[in-house]
Design a protein around this motif. Structure first.
Motif, PDB file in Angstrom:
ATOM      1  N   ILE A  24       0.839  -1.206   0.000  1.00  0.00           N
ATOM      2  CA  ILE A  24       0.000   0.000   0.000  1.00  0.00           C
ATOM      3  C   ILE A  24       0.872   1.254   0.000  1.00  0.00           C
ATOM      4  CG2 ILE A  24      -1.792   1.270   1.248  1.00  0.00           C
ATOM      5  CD1 ILE A  24      -2.631  -1.482   2.465  1.00  0.00           C
ATOM      6  N   ASN A  25       1.954   1.218   0.774  1.00  0.00           N
ATOM      7  CA  ASN A  25       2.873   2.354   0.808  1.00  0.00           C
ATOM      8  C   ASN A  25       3.457   2.637  -0.568  1.00  0.00           C
ATOM      9  OD1 ASN A  25       3.472   4.071   3.028  1.00  0.00           O
ATOM     10  ND2 ASN A  25       4.146   2.307   4.209  1.00  0.00           N
ATOM     11  N   GLN A  26       3.855   1.598  -1.267  1.00  0.00           N
ATOM     12  CA  GLN A  26       4.434   1.761  -2.609  1.00  0.00           C
ATOM     13  C   GLN A  26       3.420   2.361  -3.569  1.00  0.00           C
ATOM     14  OE1 GLN A  26       5.837  -2.169  -3.573  1.00  0.00           O
ATOM     15  NE2 GLN A  26       7.681  -1.987  -2.306  1.00  0.00           N
ATOM     16  N   LEU A  27       2.176   1.882  -3.493  1.00  0.00           N
ATOM     17  CA  LEU A  27       1.129   2.417  -4.356  1.00  0.00           C
ATOM     18  C   LEU A  27       0.829   3.875  -3.992  1.00  0.00           C
ATOM     19  CD1 LEU A  27      -0.935   1.984  -6.591  1.00  0.00           C
ATOM     20  CD2 LEU A  27      -2.517   1.052  -4.869  1.00  0.00           C
ATOM     21  N   GLU A  28       0.821   4.173  -2.702  1.00  0.00           N
ATOM     22  CA  GLU A  28       0.581   5.545  -2.257  1.00  0.00           C
ATOM     23  C   GLU A  28       1.664   6.496  -2.774  1.00  0.00           C
ATOM     24  OE1 GLU A  28      -0.027   8.114   1.885  1.00  0.00           O
ATOM     25  OE2 GLU A  28       0.788   6.085   1.958  1.00  0.00           O
ATOM     26  N   GLU A  29       2.917   6.073  -2.678  1.00  0.00           N
ATOM     27  CA  GLU A  29       4.025   6.912  -3.149  1.00  0.00           C
ATOM     28  C   GLU A  29       3.908   7.184  -4.647  1.00  0.00           C
ATOM     29  OE1 GLU A  29       7.654   5.022  -2.048  1.00  0.00           O
ATOM     30  OE2 GLU A  29       7.318   5.274   0.123  1.00  0.00           O
ATOM     31  N   LEU A  30       3.529   6.164  -5.405  1.00  0.00           N
ATOM     32  CA  LEU A  30       3.373   6.321  -6.842  1.00  0.00           C
ATOM     33  C   LEU A  30       2.254   7.310  -7.171  1.00  0.00           C
ATOM     34  CD1 LEU A  30       3.918   5.468  -9.802  1.00  0.00           C
ATOM     35  CD2 LEU A  30       2.294   3.608  -9.442  1.00  0.00           C
ATOM     36  N   CYS A  31       1.093   7.122  -6.533  1.00  0.00           N
ATOM     37  CA  CYS A  31      -0.066   7.969  -6.809  1.00  0.00           C
ATOM     38  C   CYS A  31       0.184   9.415  -6.392  1.00  0.00           C
ATOM     39  CB  CYS A  31      -1.299   7.417  -6.099  1.00  0.00           C
ATOM     40  SG  CYS A  31      -1.892   5.837  -6.754  1.00  0.00           S
ATOM     41  N   CYS A  32       0.739   9.599  -5.200  1.00  0.00           N
ATOM     42  CA  CYS A  32       0.968  10.953  -4.701  1.00  0.00           C
ATOM     43  C   CYS A  32       2.021  11.675  -5.527  1.00  0.00           C
ATOM     44  CB  CYS A  32       1.381  10.910  -3.228  1.00  0.00           C
ATOM     45  SG  CYS A  32       0.044  10.412  -2.115  1.00  0.00           S
ATOM     46  N   SER A  33       3.028  10.935  -5.994  1.00  0.00           N
ATOM     47  CA  SER A  33       4.078  11.535  -6.815  1.00  0.00           C
ATOM     48  C   SER A  33       3.522  11.989  -8.158  1.00  0.00           C
ATOM     49  CB  SER A  33       5.209  10.533  -7.033  1.00  0.00           C
ATOM     50  OG  SER A  33       6.178  11.049  -7.912  1.00  0.00           O
ATOM     51  N   GLN A  34       2.691  11.167  -8.771  1.00  0.00           N
ATOM     52  CA  GLN A  34       2.150  11.508 -10.084  1.00  0.00           C
ATOM     53  C   GLN A  34       1.064  12.569  -9.992  1.00  0.00           C
ATOM     54  OE1 GLN A  34       1.873   8.615 -13.108  1.00  0.00           O
ATOM     55  NE2 GLN A  34      -0.159   9.245 -13.791  1.00  0.00           N
ATOM     56  N   ASN A  38      -1.958  14.401  -1.572  1.00  0.00           N
ATOM     57  CA  ASN A  38      -1.699  13.618  -0.370  1.00  0.00           C
ATOM     58  C   ASN A  38      -2.893  12.737  -0.053  1.00  0.00           C
ATOM     59  OD1 ASN A  38       0.954  14.688   0.645  1.00  0.00           O
ATOM     60  ND2 ASN A  38      -0.189  16.603   0.582  1.00  0.00           N
ATOM     61  N   LEU A  39      -2.630  11.648   0.648  1.00  0.00           N
ATOM     62  CA  LEU A  39      -3.677  10.749   1.114  1.00  0.00           C
ATOM     63  C   LEU A  39      -3.598  10.640   2.629  1.00  0.00           C
ATOM     64  CD1 LEU A  39      -3.090   8.026  -1.594  1.00  0.00           C
ATOM     65  CD2 LEU A  39      -5.213   9.314  -1.341  1.00  0.00           C
ATOM     66  N   LYS A  40      -4.705  10.276   3.222  1.00  0.00           N
ATOM     67  CA  LYS A  40      -4.751  10.081   4.678  1.00  0.00           C
ATOM     68  C   LYS A  40      -5.213   8.652   4.922  1.00  0.00           C
ATOM     69  CE  LYS A  40      -6.569  12.065   8.966  1.00  0.00           C
ATOM     70  NZ  LYS A  40      -7.559  12.996   9.563  1.00  0.00           N
ATOM     71  N   LEU A  41      -4.261   7.719   4.865  1.00  0.00           N
ATOM     72  CA  LEU A  41      -4.589   6.292   4.927  1.00  0.00           C
ATOM     73  C   LEU A  41      -4.431   5.690   6.314  1.00  0.00           C
ATOM     74  CD1 LEU A  41      -2.892   5.141   1.588  1.00  0.00           C
ATOM     75  CD2 LEU A  41      -5.269   5.844   1.968  1.00  0.00           C
ATOM     76  N   GLU A  42      -3.767   6.389   7.226  1.00  0.00           N
ATOM     77  CA  GLU A  42      -3.560   5.914   8.603  1.00  0.00           C
ATOM     78  C   GLU A  42      -2.858   4.557   8.625  1.00  0.00           C
ATOM     79  OE1 GLU A  42      -4.201   8.078  10.729  1.00  0.00           O
ATOM     80  OE2 GLU A  42      -5.862   9.301  10.022  1.00  0.00           O
ATOM     81  N   LEU A  43      -1.908   4.341   7.732  1.00  0.00           N
ATOM     82  CA  LEU A  43      -1.294   3.019   7.596  1.00  0.00           C
ATOM     83  C   LEU A  43      -0.477   2.614   8.819  1.00  0.00           C
ATOM     84  CD1 LEU A  43      -0.138   2.950   3.877  1.00  0.00           C
ATOM     85  CD2 LEU A  43      -2.245   2.066   4.883  1.00  0.00           C
ATOM     86  N   ASP A  44       0.278   3.554   9.381  1.00  0.00           N
ATOM     87  CA  ASP A  44       1.080   3.214  10.558  1.00  0.00           C
ATOM     88  C   ASP A  44       0.184   2.787  11.717  1.00  0.00           C
ATOM     89  OD1 ASP A  44       3.578   3.690   9.402  1.00  0.00           O
ATOM     90  OD2 ASP A  44       3.421   5.824   9.769  1.00  0.00           O
ATOM     91  N   TYR A  45      -0.895   3.517  11.907  1.00  0.00           N
ATOM     92  CA  TYR A  45      -1.857   3.172  12.954  1.00  0.00           C
ATOM     93  C   TYR A  45      -2.445   1.784  12.691  1.00  0.00           C
ATOM     94  CZ  TYR A  45      -6.158   3.297  15.716  1.00  0.00           C
ATOM     95  OH  TYR A  45      -7.170   2.988  16.581  1.00  0.00           O
ATOM     96  N   LYS A  46      -2.827   1.545  11.454  1.00  0.00           N
ATOM     97  CA  LYS A  46      -3.465   0.277  11.122  1.00  0.00           C
ATOM     98  C   LYS A  46      -2.506  -0.898  11.272  1.00  0.00           C
ATOM     99  CE  LYS A  46      -7.137   1.897   8.123  1.00  0.00           C
ATOM    100  NZ  LYS A  46      -7.838   1.694   6.846  1.00  0.00           N
ATOM    101  N   LEU A  47      -1.263  -0.688  10.894  1.00  0.00           N
ATOM    102  CA  LEU A  47      -0.291  -1.781  11.035  1.00  0.00           C
ATOM    103  C   LEU A  47      -0.106  -2.132  12.497  1.00  0.00           C
ATOM    104  CD1 LEU A  47       1.786  -3.664   9.708  1.00  0.00           C
ATOM    105  CD2 LEU A  47       3.476  -1.851  10.007  1.00  0.00           C
ATOM    106  N   ASN A  48      -0.077  -1.126  13.338  1.00  0.00           N
ATOM    107  CA  ASN A  48       0.178  -1.350  14.759  1.00  0.00           C
ATOM    108  C   ASN A  48      -0.973  -2.047  15.482  1.00  0.00           C
ATOM    109  OD1 ASN A  48       2.809  -0.346  14.962  1.00  0.00           O
ATOM    110  ND2 ASN A  48       2.082   1.757  15.073  1.00  0.00           N
ATOM    111  N   ILE A  49      -2.184  -1.932  14.949  1.00  0.00           N
ATOM    112  CA  ILE A  49      -3.316  -2.563  15.640  1.00  0.00           C
ATOM    113  C   ILE A  49      -3.710  -3.896  14.996  1.00  0.00           C
ATOM    114  CG2 ILE A  49      -4.244  -0.380  16.457  1.00  0.00           C
ATOM    115  CD1 ILE A  49      -6.407  -0.621  14.297  1.00  0.00           C
ATOM    116  N   ARG A  50      -2.877  -4.390  14.122  1.00  0.00           N
ATOM    117  CA  ARG A  50      -3.224  -5.662  13.481  1.00  0.00           C
ATOM    118  C   ARG A  50      -3.365  -6.757  14.554  1.00  0.00           C
ATOM    119  NH1 ARG A  50       2.255  -5.279  13.182  1.00  0.00           N
ATOM    120  NH2 ARG A  50       3.466  -7.182  13.423  1.00  0.00           N
TER     121      ARG A  50
END
Length: 297
Positions: A24-34, A38-50
C-alpha cells in the motif's frame, strides 16, 4: 489477436500485514508523486493494531484489488474513538484508472459500512485531487468540512511552563478521557480501556493539569524520527486563558527532549482559534484534506 485474460483478486482484511503495508505504501508513493496530492490512509496506525488472524474476521477495514498479484487499487475504512463514524480513503494505480476497479471495492466497503450501522460515512480527498472529487461527486458525496495538515519545520527553543503540566494518563483517567472526547469531538461517551493498546501503538495521552485538576488532554504518537499530535482539547471553562498554548508548548518540549523535531497535526480549517495557536507555535500548512459525507447515511 485475443485479449489476454488477467488474473484479478479482491482481498478483504480486518487488519493489514507487514507485506500489505509495504504494498500500500508503494502504491501511495506512486499515486501521490504523479498526482501531486496527499492521502490520509492511517497506515502506521493500522499496522500497529493488526491482530492475529486466528481471531477470525469480525469487521472488514481493508479492501485490496490485485491484478496479476500486483496491488493496483486500495480502499481503507478508519473509525476512531467509538464515534460510529467511518472515514474512507483510497487510490488506484494511474495505469488502471477508469476501469471500474475502485468502484468495485467501494461498493463492498459500502456494504460493510451498512452492516456496522455507521451514523455517518465520510469520503476523504486532497483539495487538489480532481479525480478524487470527481469520484465523490459520482456517488453523491456532499462537502462537509476541511482539515489542514500542519507541520513544525524548524527546531524551536521551548522552556517548561509553570502554569500547567502534562501528566501521562493512566487507567483511572479513562472515563475522563471519554468525557472530554464527547465534549471536544462529539464522540459517544463510552469508557473503553484503550491505554494498554496505546502503549503498543507508541502513543501517549497526556492529561493537561492546572493545580492538579485535569482541564484538557493531548495525545502524541511516536515513530522513529517523527511524531503526530492528536486528540488535543481544553475544557470550555478554561479556554481563552492561554492554557492551550502552554499545553502545546509543553508537549513540544517533551517531544524535543527525545531529539524529535518533525511534528505534524491536523486541524479543521474553520477552527481559527486552533489555527492561530498552531501558527503561533511555528506550525505551517502542508496540505488540505476535504471531507464529504454520503447522503444515504
Amino acid at each position: 489477436m485475443s485479449e489476454k485474460i488477467l488474473n484479478e483478486t479482491i482481498s478483504l482484511k480486518q487488519y493489514i500485514s507487514e507485506k500489505e503495508y509495504k504494498e500500500i505504501n508503494q502504491l501511495e508513493e506512486l499515486c501521490c508523486s504523479q498526482d501531486k496530492t496527499n492521502l490520509k490512509l492511517e497506515l502506521d496506525y493500522k499496522l500497529n493494531i493488526r491482530r492475529n488472524s486466528e481471531i477470525g474476521l469480525k469487521e472488514i477495514n481493508e479492501f485490496l484489488y490485485y491484478v496479476e498479484d500486483i496491488l493496483v487499487a486500495y480502499l481503507g475504512i478508519s473509525s476512531f474513538g467509538g464515534s460510529n463514524i467511518g472515514e474512507i480513503n483510497g487510490m488506484t494505480h494511474p495505469d488502471f484508472r477508469r476501469k471500474g476497479l475502485f468502484k468495485k471495492i467501494f461498493e463492498l466497503a459500502m456494504e460493510e459500512c451498512k452492516k456496522r450501522n455507521f451514523n455517518k460515512v465520510l469520503l476523504l480527498s486532497d483539495g487538489n485531487s480532481n479525480s478524487g472529487v470527481k469520484f465523490i461527486n459520482s456517488v453523491c458525496g456532499e462537502y462537509d468540512f476541511s482539515e489542514y495538515r500542519m507541520k513544525l519545520f524548524n527546531k524551536t527553543t521551548l522552556e517548561s511552563t509553570s502554569s500547567i503540566r502534562l501528566r501521562k494518563a493512566g487507567k483511572l483517567d479513562g472515563k475522563e478521557i471519554s468525557r472530554q472526547n464527547a465534549i471536544f469531538f462529539n464522540h459517544s461517551e463510552e469508557f473503553e480501556c484503550f491505554l494498554e493498546e496505546e502503549e503498543e501503538l507508541n502513543k501517549i495521552t497526556y492529561m493537561v493539569e492546572l493545580n492538579e485538576r485535569a482541564i484538557g488532554k493531548i495525545a502524541v504518537s511516536y515513530s522513529d524520527d517523527s511524531t503526530f499530535i492528536s486528540g488535543f482539547g481544553i475544557l470550555p471553562n478554561f479556554r481563552g486563558k492561554g492554557y492551550g498554548k502552554a499545553a502545546l508548548k509543553e508537549a513540544l518540549r517533551l517531544i524535543n527532549e527525545k531529539n524529535i523535531y518533525e511534528i505534524e497535526l491536523d486541524v479543521e480549517c474553520k477552527n481559527n482559534t486552533a489555527l492561530n495557536l498552531y501558527k503561533a507555535c511555528g506550525f505551517e500548512e502542508l496540505s488540505v484534506m476535504n471531507y464529504y459525507k454520503l447522503q444515504y447515511f
